[in-house]
Motif scaffolding. Structure first.
Motif, PDB file in Angstrom:
ATOM      1  N   GLU A 143      22.677  20.600 119.923  1.00  0.00           N
ATOM      2  CA  GLU A 143      21.844  21.197 118.857  1.00  0.00           C
ATOM      3  C   GLU A 143      20.360  21.273 119.238  1.00  0.00           C
ATOM      4  O   GLU A 143      19.700  22.274 118.984  1.00  0.00           O
ATOM      5  CB  GLU A 143      22.043  20.441 117.536  1.00  0.00           C
ATOM      6  CG  GLU A 143      23.445  20.687 116.969  1.00  0.00           C
ATOM      7  CD  GLU A 143      23.655  20.214 115.534  1.00  0.00           C
ATOM      8  OE1 GLU A 143      22.790  19.509 114.988  1.00  0.00           O
ATOM      9  OE2 GLU A 143      24.711  20.557 114.968  1.00  0.00           O
ATOM     10  N   GLN A 144      19.865  20.215 119.866  1.00  0.00           N
ATOM     11  CA  GLN A 144      18.459  20.223 120.273  1.00  0.00           C
ATOM     12  C   GLN A 144      18.198  21.357 121.267  1.00  0.00           C
ATOM     13  O   GLN A 144      17.213  22.087 121.154  1.00  0.00           O
ATOM     14  CB  GLN A 144      18.106  18.860 120.885  1.00  0.00           C
ATOM     15  CG  GLN A 144      16.679  18.721 121.362  1.00  0.00           C
ATOM     16  CD  GLN A 144      15.677  18.903 120.232  1.00  0.00           C
ATOM     17  OE1 GLN A 144      15.889  18.450 119.116  1.00  0.00           O
ATOM     18  NE2 GLN A 144      14.608  19.635 120.513  1.00  0.00           N
ATOM     19  N   LEU A 183      18.084  24.710 119.442  1.00  0.00           N
ATOM     20  CA  LEU A 183      16.827  24.984 118.737  1.00  0.00           C
ATOM     21  C   LEU A 183      15.764  25.518 119.704  1.00  0.00           C
ATOM     22  O   LEU A 183      15.025  26.445 119.372  1.00  0.00           O
ATOM     23  CB  LEU A 183      16.318  23.720 118.036  1.00  0.00           C
ATOM     24  CG  LEU A 183      17.135  23.259 116.824  1.00  0.00           C
ATOM     25  CD1 LEU A 183      16.601  21.930 116.288  1.00  0.00           C
ATOM     26  CD2 LEU A 183      17.133  24.300 115.715  1.00  0.00           C
ATOM     27  N   SER A 184      15.712  24.948 120.915  1.00  0.00           N
ATOM     28  CA  SER A 184      14.755  25.446 121.911  1.00  0.00           C
ATOM     29  C   SER A 184      15.109  26.865 122.331  1.00  0.00           C
ATOM     30  O   SER A 184      14.240  27.733 122.460  1.00  0.00           O
ATOM     31  CB  SER A 184      14.758  24.565 123.168  1.00  0.00           C
ATOM     32  OG  SER A 184      14.549  23.243 122.828  1.00  0.00           O
ATOM     33  N   ASP A 236      14.172  29.304 119.614  1.00  0.00           N
ATOM     34  CA  ASP A 236      12.725  29.474 119.604  1.00  0.00           C
ATOM     35  C   ASP A 236      12.290  30.483 120.661  1.00  0.00           C
ATOM     36  O   ASP A 236      11.457  31.360 120.427  1.00  0.00           O
ATOM     37  CB  ASP A 236      12.101  28.099 119.886  1.00  0.00           C
ATOM     38  CG  ASP A 236      10.619  28.082 119.577  1.00  0.00           C
ATOM     39  OD1 ASP A 236      10.203  28.838 118.686  1.00  0.00           O
ATOM     40  OD2 ASP A 236       9.890  27.330 120.242  1.00  0.00           O
ATOM     41  N   ARG A 264      13.589  34.187 119.924  1.00  0.00           N
ATOM     42  CA  ARG A 264      12.973  34.842 118.764  1.00  0.00           C
ATOM     43  C   ARG A 264      11.742  35.663 119.130  1.00  0.00           C
ATOM     44  O   ARG A 264      11.233  36.422 118.306  1.00  0.00           O
ATOM     45  CB  ARG A 264      12.647  33.803 117.687  1.00  0.00           C
ATOM     46  CG  ARG A 264      13.881  33.419 116.898  1.00  0.00           C
ATOM     47  CD  ARG A 264      13.661  32.287 115.916  1.00  0.00           C
ATOM     48  NE  ARG A 264      14.921  31.943 115.256  1.00  0.00           N
ATOM     49  CZ  ARG A 264      15.283  30.713 114.913  1.00  0.00           C
ATOM     50  NH1 ARG A 264      14.485  29.695 115.148  1.00  0.00           N
ATOM     51  NH2 ARG A 264      16.447  30.506 114.322  1.00  0.00           N
ATOM     52  N   VAL A 301      17.219  35.529 115.430  1.00  0.00           N
ATOM     53  CA  VAL A 301      18.283  34.597 115.763  1.00  0.00           C
ATOM     54  C   VAL A 301      18.612  33.734 114.552  1.00  0.00           C
ATOM     55  O   VAL A 301      17.741  33.061 114.014  1.00  0.00           O
ATOM     56  CB  VAL A 301      17.876  33.660 116.922  1.00  0.00           C
ATOM     57  CG1 VAL A 301      19.012  32.684 117.238  1.00  0.00           C
ATOM     58  CG2 VAL A 301      17.505  34.466 118.151  1.00  0.00           C
ATOM     59  N   SER A 302      19.870  33.778 114.126  1.00  0.00           N
ATOM     60  CA  SER A 302      20.293  32.889 113.062  1.00  0.00           C
ATOM     61  C   SER A 302      21.112  31.767 113.671  1.00  0.00           C
ATOM     62  O   SER A 302      22.261  31.965 114.066  1.00  0.00           O
ATOM     63  CB  SER A 302      21.126  33.667 112.033  1.00  0.00           C
ATOM     64  OG  SER A 302      21.484  32.814 110.973  1.00  0.00           O
ATOM     65  N   TYR A 303      20.512  30.586 113.771  1.00  0.00           N
ATOM     66  CA  TYR A 303      21.251  29.443 114.286  1.00  0.00           C
ATOM     67  C   TYR A 303      22.112  28.878 113.163  1.00  0.00           C
ATOM     68  O   TYR A 303      21.647  28.691 112.049  1.00  0.00           O
ATOM     69  CB  TYR A 303      20.287  28.376 114.805  1.00  0.00           C
ATOM     70  CG  TYR A 303      20.993  27.136 115.300  1.00  0.00           C
ATOM     71  CD1 TYR A 303      22.063  27.243 116.191  1.00  0.00           C
ATOM     72  CD2 TYR A 303      20.632  25.868 114.865  1.00  0.00           C
ATOM     73  CE1 TYR A 303      22.734  26.119 116.633  1.00  0.00           C
ATOM     74  CE2 TYR A 303      21.291  24.734 115.307  1.00  0.00           C
ATOM     75  CZ  TYR A 303      22.353  24.867 116.186  1.00  0.00           C
ATOM     76  OH  TYR A 303      23.029  23.757 116.613  1.00  0.00           O
TER      77      TYR A 303
END
Lengths: 389, 389
Positions: free
Chosen positions: A320-321, A324-325, A328, A331, A336-338
């Motif tokens: 997950e971490q 997120l990167s 980021d 985008r 982007v829909s996580y």
């Protein structure tokens, strides 16, 4: 628990895309015509509606209350009085001709029939500071052009025009009598000819419906001119168009679309309103157009537009971490829909298909791009992923 | 006549350009994060706020009234309860994680101080259906990214985090006692330490402020994790962040910008709200950000942006019909504001300069394009005018 408050508009994300299509076009076309956007509040002191809005609306159809400070407040049933007050406050800051528009909700406590709503999202556009008919032409052309952009065929658009000034000349009697006759004629489509004649003779026994109608047959000069100046849609003279508000002084109009019975937009000239709020005498012409009729009238398209958003999911929470990167990073280029770490990846593929999403990125110790249409997976290097989207 | 209703927001066209800059960025960044827009109404039945919104807001700061049908109505002081009701109505239509945002006015009858407003235009963004901290990260990153897009320096942005869950574990006593202590601690910055201790002992004589504060010193694990996951701005643990609403259950946060004392955005996790409206238990995390603080905080730029609109005027009324056709034609390419036949052409040049308009077309029996910056006129063939703009 009570459901949503009666008659109010709630747009789920899916509904909102339909509304957004309309409001985006309103903004785009108004700017194309050089109009500037403004925004007034939905709460107004009651005074600004007295003797302005139709009596029926003020007495029976407003949401009004006393606030905690004892002030009488109205939730606006229309935009124009608030605009007029704003302009009086601006004073000499305004350069004429002044062309402005706004989009916002109006509220009327109306009897519910055929699912009629009590909240409407309304587009208003007005030109201030000129008596010339070019301003009528511009606001009408603007209204019609928004309909064309929304996909209505130009040949199906009819602009029904009348001239209140012309009617004032035809109806004999005091200002008050004329006002009463206007209100009566406004109900024409709802009552019988007999009732109409009766009520007319109650207003003034000298008035004759036949005589008024005979005089109304000839279209006034103003309307003949507008027939030439309005370049879009079909323009006709229609002496039954009155419009409810007391403040109109000249041309009034309603716009209809073939196959839909209610008017889609309506407006007119109101040269005395600004003055009545303490401003200088200022000519004005404008219209309002609501979303409710448009949404009813426009053909429902259920076509799924491809959305320029990608879904991003992880196969395990431990990524997950990293996700997120990656989000980021991506985008900068795409939406982007996580969506976290789903129980079943196939559920997300199904959801993507339903929502018109074309690509899903699945992140684990490698990176897969799923093409939803072709159902093909492609493994990519995470460093090159931007190029692969 | 009374001025505009107290505390309400009225945006003249010039003000509106500042608001539009903010709302455009809200929409753009929210879409970049894959959030979908929705819209609820500003009128709600009062029931949906009971035991949800803070008591102070509901009892003292709402605009509320009985409508013509005897229903108790509230003008929304916040967005979330209406959203929760919408979602309960949608039921199984929703796929989780569900990421949504909205922009709309909220109203609070607050005591006016330092020009505090009673209407705010608020941006809300929420993620439903996951307990995982990635959703906290996403909403916080989204909030911070809108600020960066608005021109705030990333190093000036501070995210102050607390964990209500952690606090619940620290404060001993019943649910009701914990609730009261939260409310008390929320007032910490406004009252003295002595008062705080007194009020605490009134709630429960076993409670000691020193002991609570000692336990609060160590930051909870959740916040240590978030410090890693939130990639934008500076994240700190701040046990004084409580947030007024009763419905928060976990992480709460406020975002501050260096040099501006009030919070710019605030939010948190509320895992029980949807269930309390009769829906299934649904995890949730979100925030709100208002326009008022942003407009106060952002540097005022008085730079005039060049607007892609041209003014069109006529030297005599006899060219007005021709001007309308020309405008119609040109609008395929540029925004055209037709301004009729002015008394003095030079007045329009001056106005164009003030409003950031670069070109004015003057139509008579020939066609002139005035360049406002260089003050040079160029005669053009009306047929080629599109190319000359």
């Amino acid at each position: 628990m009570q459901e949503k408050y009666k008659g109010m508009r709630v747009f789920t994300p899916q509904d909102y895309t339909n509304l957004e299509q309309i409001t985006d076009i309103w903004v785009k076309v108004a700017k194309r015509y050089g109009f500037l956007q403004y925004k007034t509040s939905i709460l107004d002191p009651i005074e600004i509606y007295k003797d302005k809005t139709s009596e029926e609306i003020l007495k029976e159809q407003t949401y009004s209350f006393k606030d905690r400070g004892g002030r009488d407040v109205v939730i606006r049933p229309e935009i124009t009085p608030g605009l007029a007050k704003m302009m009086v406050g601006m004073g000499r800051e305004i350069k004429y001709p002044y062309k402005v528009f706004s989009i916002g909700s109006v509220f009327r406590y109306e009897t519910e029939q055929r699912g009629r709503k009590r909240e409407h999202i309304q587009f208003n556009a007005d030109i201030f500071g000129t008596k010339s008919l070019w301003s009528e032409s511009e606001v009408i052309n603007l209204a019609v052009e928004t309909l064309i952009e929304l996909g209505v065929k130009e040949k199906d658009i009819e602009i029904r025009l009348n001239d209140r000034d012309h009617m004032e000349n035809i109806i004999e009697g005091s200002k008050e009598i004329k006002r009463k006759v206007f209100r009566l004629l406004d109900k024409r489509s709802k009552i019988s000819k007999q009732e109409l004649e009766n009520e007319l003779s109650i207003i003034d026994s000298n008035l004759s419906l036949n005589e008024i109608d005979k005089k109304l047959k000839t279209s006034p000069e103003t309307i003949d001119s507008l027939k030439k100046a309005v370049t879009k849609g079909k323009v006709i003279y229609d002496s039954s168009i009155i419009r409810g508000f007391d403040y109109y002084t000249g041309i009034v109009f309603e716009i209809y679309v073939k196959g839909y019975e209610r008017s889609i937009a309506g407006g007119g000239r109101y040269d005395n309103l600004i003055e009545s709020y303490g401003g200088e005498k200022t000519s004005a012409v404008g219209f309002g157009m609501g979303d409710t009729s448009l949404l009813e009238m426009l053909p429902k398209t259920n076509q799924k537009k491809a959305i320029e958003t990608v879904f991003l999911i992880t196969e395990d929470v431990k990524y997950e971490q990293k996700a997120l990167s990656l989000a980021d990073n991506l985008r900068n280029k795409v939406n982007v829909s996580y969506l976290g770490t789903p129980k079943k990846v196939s559920d997300i593929y199904k959801r993507a298909e339903n929502e018109g999403i074309e690509k899903v990125i699945v992140l684990s110790n490698n990176t897969i791009i799923r093409n939803i249409k072709t159902k093909k997976d492609k493994e990519v290097d995470i460093k090159d992923i931007q190029k692969s989207l």
